[in-house]
Design a protein around this motif. Structure first.
Motif, PDB file in Angstrom:
ATOM      1  N   SER A   1       0.815  -1.218   0.000  1.00 42.84           N
ATOM      2  CA  SER A   1       0.000   0.000   0.000  1.00 42.84           C
ATOM      3  C   SER A   1       0.846   1.265   0.000  1.00 42.84           C
ATOM      4  CB  SER A   1      -0.932  -0.001   1.224  1.00 42.84           C
ATOM      5  OG  SER A   1      -1.803  -1.101   1.208  1.00 42.84           O
ATOM      6  N   ALA A   2       2.146   1.117  -0.246  1.00 39.46           N
ATOM      7  CA  ALA A   2       3.038   2.280  -0.235  1.00 39.46           C
ATOM      8  C   ALA A   2       2.609   3.309  -1.272  1.00 39.46           C
ATOM      9  CB  ALA A   2       4.471   1.836  -0.500  1.00 39.46           C
ATOM     10  N   VAL A   3       2.798   4.581  -0.917  1.00 37.69           N
ATOM     11  CA  VAL A   3       2.506   5.662  -1.850  1.00 37.69           C
ATOM     12  C   VAL A   3       3.822   6.169  -2.432  1.00 37.69           C
ATOM     13  CG1 VAL A   3       0.385   6.315  -0.662  1.00 37.69           C
ATOM     14  CG2 VAL A   3       2.546   7.386   0.011  1.00 37.69           C
ATOM     15  N   GLY A   4       3.733   6.807  -3.598  1.00 36.09           N
ATOM     16  CA  GLY A   4       4.951   7.147  -4.325  1.00 36.09           C
ATOM     17  C   GLY A   4       5.357   8.596  -4.283  1.00 36.09           C
ATOM     18  N   GLY A   5       4.711   9.418  -3.475  1.00 33.67           N
ATOM     19  CA  GLY A   5       4.987  10.852  -3.499  1.00 33.67           C
ATOM     20  C   GLY A   5       6.440  11.213  -3.297  1.00 33.67           C
ATOM     21  N   VAL A   6       7.021  10.820  -2.159  1.00 34.14           N
ATOM     22  CA  VAL A   6       8.429  11.111  -1.873  1.00 34.14           C
ATOM     23  C   VAL A   6       9.263   9.834  -1.949  1.00 34.14           C
ATOM     24  CG1 VAL A   6       8.038  13.196  -0.527  1.00 34.14           C
ATOM     25  CG2 VAL A   6       7.948  10.972   0.622  1.00 34.14           C
ATOM     26  N   ASN A   7       8.672   8.789  -2.492  1.00 35.42           N
ATOM     27  CA  ASN A   7       9.335   7.493  -2.621  1.00 35.42           C
ATOM     28  C   ASN A   7       8.847   6.847  -3.919  1.00 35.42           C
ATOM     29  OD1 ASN A   7      10.608   5.046  -2.225  1.00 35.42           O
ATOM     30  ND2 ASN A   7       9.315   4.402  -0.515  1.00 35.42           N
ATOM     31  N   PRO A   8       9.247   7.397  -5.080  1.00 38.38           N
ATOM     32  CA  PRO A   8       8.677   6.956  -6.360  1.00 38.38           C
ATOM     33  C   PRO A   8       8.764   5.457  -6.612  1.00 38.38           C
ATOM     34  CG  PRO A   8       9.974   8.943  -6.664  1.00 38.38           C
ATOM     35  CD  PRO A   8      10.219   8.491  -5.251  1.00 38.38           C
ATOM     36  N   SER A   9       9.832   4.822  -6.152  1.00 39.95           N
ATOM     37  CA  SER A   9       9.987   3.390  -6.407  1.00 39.95           C
ATOM     38  C   SER A   9       9.231   2.533  -5.395  1.00 39.95           C
ATOM     39  CB  SER A   9      11.464   3.008  -6.395  1.00 39.95           C
ATOM     40  OG  SER A   9      12.041   3.296  -5.143  1.00 39.95           O
ATOM     41  N   ARG A  10       8.704   3.173  -4.345  1.00 34.35           N
ATOM     42  CA  ARG A  10       7.903   2.495  -3.320  1.00 34.35           C
ATOM     43  C   ARG A  10       8.665   1.373  -2.604  1.00 34.35           C
ATOM     44  NH1 ARG A  10       4.238   4.096  -7.293  1.00 34.35           N
ATOM     45  NH2 ARG A  10       2.358   5.152  -6.495  1.00 34.35           N
ATOM     46  N   ILE A  11       9.967   1.485  -2.559  1.00 32.90           N
ATOM     47  CA  ILE A  11      10.762   0.515  -1.812  1.00 32.90           C
ATOM     48  C   ILE A  11      10.769   0.899  -0.330  1.00 32.90           C
ATOM     49  CG2 ILE A  11      12.234  -0.012  -3.781  1.00 32.90           C
ATOM     50  CD1 ILE A  11      14.390   1.794  -2.466  1.00 32.90           C
ATOM     51  N   ILE A  12      11.263  -0.014   0.499  1.00 39.33           N
ATOM     52  CA  ILE A  12      11.474   0.344   1.903  1.00 39.33           C
ATOM     53  C   ILE A  12      12.466   1.506   1.935  1.00 39.33           C
ATOM     54  CG2 ILE A  12      12.440  -0.456   4.094  1.00 39.33           C
ATOM     55  CD1 ILE A  12      11.354  -3.251   3.367  1.00 39.33           C
ATOM     56  N   PRO A  13      12.116   2.611   2.569  1.00 39.19           N
ATOM     57  CA  PRO A  13      12.932   3.830   2.478  1.00 39.19           C
ATOM     58  C   PRO A  13      14.396   3.606   2.826  1.00 39.19           C
ATOM     59  CG  PRO A  13      10.825   4.368   3.430  1.00 39.19           C
ATOM     60  CD  PRO A  13      10.874   2.857   3.312  1.00 39.19           C
ATOM     61  N   ARG A  14      15.243   4.330   2.106  1.00 37.17           N
ATOM     62  CA  ARG A  14      16.687   4.287   2.316  1.00 37.17           C
ATOM     63  C   ARG A  14      17.184   5.427   3.202  1.00 37.17           C
ATOM     64  NH1 ARG A  14      18.595  -0.340   1.194  1.00 37.17           N
ATOM     65  NH2 ARG A  14      20.650   0.534   0.735  1.00 37.17           N
ATOM     66  N   ARG A  15      16.354   6.443   3.412  1.00 32.11           N
ATOM     67  CA  ARG A  15      16.778   7.630   4.168  1.00 32.11           C
ATOM     68  C   ARG A  15      15.532   8.392   4.577  1.00 32.11           C
ATOM     69  NH1 ARG A  15      20.484   9.817   0.694  1.00 32.11           N
ATOM     70  NH2 ARG A  15      20.903  11.396   2.268  1.00 32.11           N
ATOM     71  N   PHE A  16      15.711   9.439   5.381  1.00 32.48           N
ATOM     72  CA  PHE A  16      14.655  10.406   5.651  1.00 32.48           C
ATOM     73  C   PHE A  16      14.941  11.680   4.867  1.00 32.48           C
ATOM     74  CE2 PHE A  16      13.968   8.498  10.133  1.00 32.48           C
ATOM     75  CZ  PHE A  16      13.033   7.606   9.637  1.00 32.48           C
ATOM     76  N   LEU A  17      13.906  12.466   4.641  1.00 33.18           N
ATOM     77  CA  LEU A  17      14.088  13.795   4.056  1.00 33.18           C
ATOM     78  C   LEU A  17      14.653  14.734   5.108  1.00 33.18           C
ATOM     79  CD1 LEU A  17      10.748  14.332   2.072  1.00 33.18           C
ATOM     80  CD2 LEU A  17      12.833  13.156   1.338  1.00 33.18           C
ATOM     81  N   TYR A  18      15.472  15.684   4.663  1.00 36.00           N
ATOM     82  CA  TYR A  18      15.896  16.721   5.594  1.00 36.00           C
ATOM     83  C   TYR A  18      14.672  17.489   6.082  1.00 36.00           C
ATOM     84  CZ  TYR A  18      20.774  16.056   4.160  1.00 36.00           C
ATOM     85  OH  TYR A  18      22.018  15.529   3.926  1.00 36.00           O
ATOM     86  N   PRO A  19      14.693  17.972   7.325  1.00 32.80           N
ATOM     87  CA  PRO A  19      13.513  18.639   7.872  1.00 32.80           C
ATOM     88  C   PRO A  19      13.259  20.002   7.246  1.00 32.80           C
ATOM     89  CG  PRO A  19      15.335  18.779   9.408  1.00 32.80           C
ATOM     90  CD  PRO A  19      15.781  17.864   8.297  1.00 32.80           C
ATOM     91  N   ILE A  20      12.035  20.434   7.350  1.00 34.37           N
ATOM     92  CA  ILE A  20      11.624  21.692   6.750  1.00 34.37           C
ATOM     93  C   ILE A  20      12.384  22.881   7.324  1.00 34.37           C
ATOM     94  CG2 ILE A  20       9.715  22.023   8.390  1.00 34.37           C
ATOM     95  CD1 ILE A  20       8.111  23.214   6.044  1.00 34.37           C
ATOM     96  N   SER A  21      12.787  22.801   8.581  1.00 35.26           N
ATOM     97  CA  SER A  21      13.506  23.908   9.206  1.00 35.26           C
ATOM     98  C   SER A  21      14.814  24.206   8.491  1.00 35.26           C
ATOM     99  CB  SER A  21      13.780  23.608  10.686  1.00 35.26           C
ATOM    100  OG  SER A  21      14.502  22.393  10.822  1.00 35.26           O
ATOM    101  N   GLU A  22      15.497  23.173   7.985  1.00 32.36           N
ATOM    102  CA  GLU A  22      16.736  23.403   7.253  1.00 32.36           C
ATOM    103  C   GLU A  22      16.462  24.043   5.895  1.00 32.36           C
ATOM    104  OE1 GLU A  22      20.220  22.804   8.256  1.00 32.36           O
ATOM    105  OE2 GLU A  22      18.897  23.139   9.975  1.00 32.36           O
TER     106      GLU A  22
END
Length: 451
Positions: A400-421
């Motif tokens: 059921s993975a969504v592809g917005g910030v993970n287009p390949s829908r794999i188990i994530p390899r990293r986190f996004l940098y936070p909005i504050s940065e």
């Protein structure tokens, strides 16, 4: 087990600060030229141990399928919809900003010998958390806001791992084993801090097996000098009032029914004597009798069982004997089982059935899968890290993975940098993204390339 029970009371702080250092602290400039370590250490230590299991660590546990999102944001995390807002609090309040790392920096730049040495050890542990989540992160000029630098550059992940090892070497050389733990309620003798430093060195060496052919040998050398029992590990035990309880307990108390134990973990542990103290028939992680979900459940900085798992893997990777690797594996599993309350008889039965055979990958899969079971509740970030570097245990991405910030829908390899940065440090933020080839959850890190 040795327990760090931080008592943040006025009398305690007064006593500790006099014993540790006679320097005064400017409360309006805690990272300035003069820091009273006794006033800063309790909060820094407490925050560091919380960092092991709270917020981003909880998300890492979902990604690594130790937990399952049942409602609210946790469902989004389970579907790999993890945005820049979701990691912001951990970055700003747990690590950087008002988090543990500025406190570490303030202590070791103002205090020498064992007082500063322990802060370097804790800095290394926190910096390790940061780089395993984000890759390139600020360090070299990250904590000099008092000098007017509010826009730190990002160090490469390769440099960050080197910095972690340097900090730990300096901690050992600075006399971190010299009884400093007694100041924090660890008791006579206390946790063995030098062995803890070597345990952390082993952890951050074994992380690099995909990019450094010497990493396994280095990890093995340090593991064999590290913790020799759970009685030597630095365990933080939370205390009343409720605000000081274990973060997993607090999360369940504040947001009941939104997080549960993953069916993947439960299935993997069928017949494992730890399962009844990990979860109940309802899939809870913080119910009555569940070891890791109580108000006073401990959080090790790094555990003895992790050290033995590292040793077992490193022996296999350096062509050591299967017998030696199996002995280390059995010691790791037994230590974790006894720690969470499994009987000696049941632990003996389980460990006697463990075997190592087949190819190197087959043996590593056995070791890392057992490590995954043992990291539940105390080291979810390590479970995620092990999966990214070894592909074990064999996890299937959420269909059921969504592809917005993970287009390949794999188990994530990293986190996004936070909005504050992005909003306050945009130039350096963009440079870090460019250096790493993108800003998506499926982008690899230098340390954990897809093989």
């Amino acid at each position: 087990m040795k327990k760090i029970q931080i008592l943040i009371g006025v009398l305690f702080l007064s006593l500790v600060s006099c014993e540790i250092t006679d320097e005064n602290i400017d409360q309006n400039n805690p990272n300035g030229a003069s820091v009273n370590a006794g006033a800063v250490y309790p909060g820094m230590i407490a925050q560091t141990h919380r960092n092991m299991v709270a917020i981003n660590a909880r998300i890492a546990g979902i990604v690594a399928q130790q937990y399952e999102g049942l409602d609210a944001q946790q469902i989004a995390y389970d579907q790999y919809n993890i945005g820049e807002d979701d990691t912001d609090d951990y970055w700003d309040a747990a690590l950087y900003g008002t988090g543990a790392m500025p406190d570490c920096y303030g202590i070791f730049t103002s205090n020498t010998e064992e007082v500063g040495a322990l802060a370097k050890l804790y800095m290394a542990a926190n910096l390790g958390l940061a780089t395993t989540m984000w890759g390139d992160v600020p360090y070299d000029n990250a904590f000099i806001g008092d000098q007017g630098n509010f826009n730190p550059t990002f160090d490469s992940q390769e440099d960050v791992y080197a910095t972690i090892q340097r900090l730990l070497d300096e901690s050992i050389a600075g006399g971190v084993s010299s009884g400093i733990g007694e100041f924090y309620g660890v008791g006579s003798g206390g946790a063995d801090w030098e062995k803890t430093a070597r345990a952390l060195k082993a952890r951050y060496y074994i992380h690099l097996t995909s990019v450094d052919n010497t990493a396994a040998a280095s990890a093995l050398a340090q593991a064999q000098l590290a913790l020799s029992s759970t009685s030597e590990q630095a365990d933080f035990v939370y205390s009343s009032p409720a605000a000081n309880s274990n973060p997993l307990f607090l999360f369940d108390n504040d947001r009941p029914g939104t997080l549960g134990v993953s069916p993947q973990l439960t299935s993997l542990m069928t017949g494992d004597p730890r399962l009844p103290v990990y979860t109940n028939v309802d899939g809870d992680f913080a119910g009555a009798g569940l070891f890791w979900g109580q108000a006073d459940s401990p959080t090790p900085l790094i555990s003895y069982w992790e050290v033995k798992f590292i040793e077992a893997e490193a022996i296999v990777r350096t062509s050591g004997t299967d017998a030696d690797a199996l002995a280390a594996l059995q010691a790791a599993v037994e230590a974790n089982m006894l720690y969470v309350g499994v009987s000696q008889t049941d632990a003996d039965t389980y460990t006697a059935a463990l075997t190592l055979s087949g190819s190197m990958d087959d043996k590593i899969e056995t070791i890392v899968t057992e490590k995954y079971k043992s990291s539940y509740g105390n080291a979810p970030i390590e479970a995620w890290t092990d999966f990214r570097r070894t592909k074990f245990p064999a996890l299937t991405p959420n269909p059921s993975a969504v592809g917005g910030v993970n287009p390949s829908r794999i188990i994530p390899r990293r986190f996004l940098y936070p909005i504050s940065e992005r909003l306050t440090n945009g130039t350096n933020y963009n440079a870090a993204i460019s250096a790493q080839g993108g800003h998506l959850l499926d982008n690899d890190m230098w340390a954990f390339p897809t093989n």
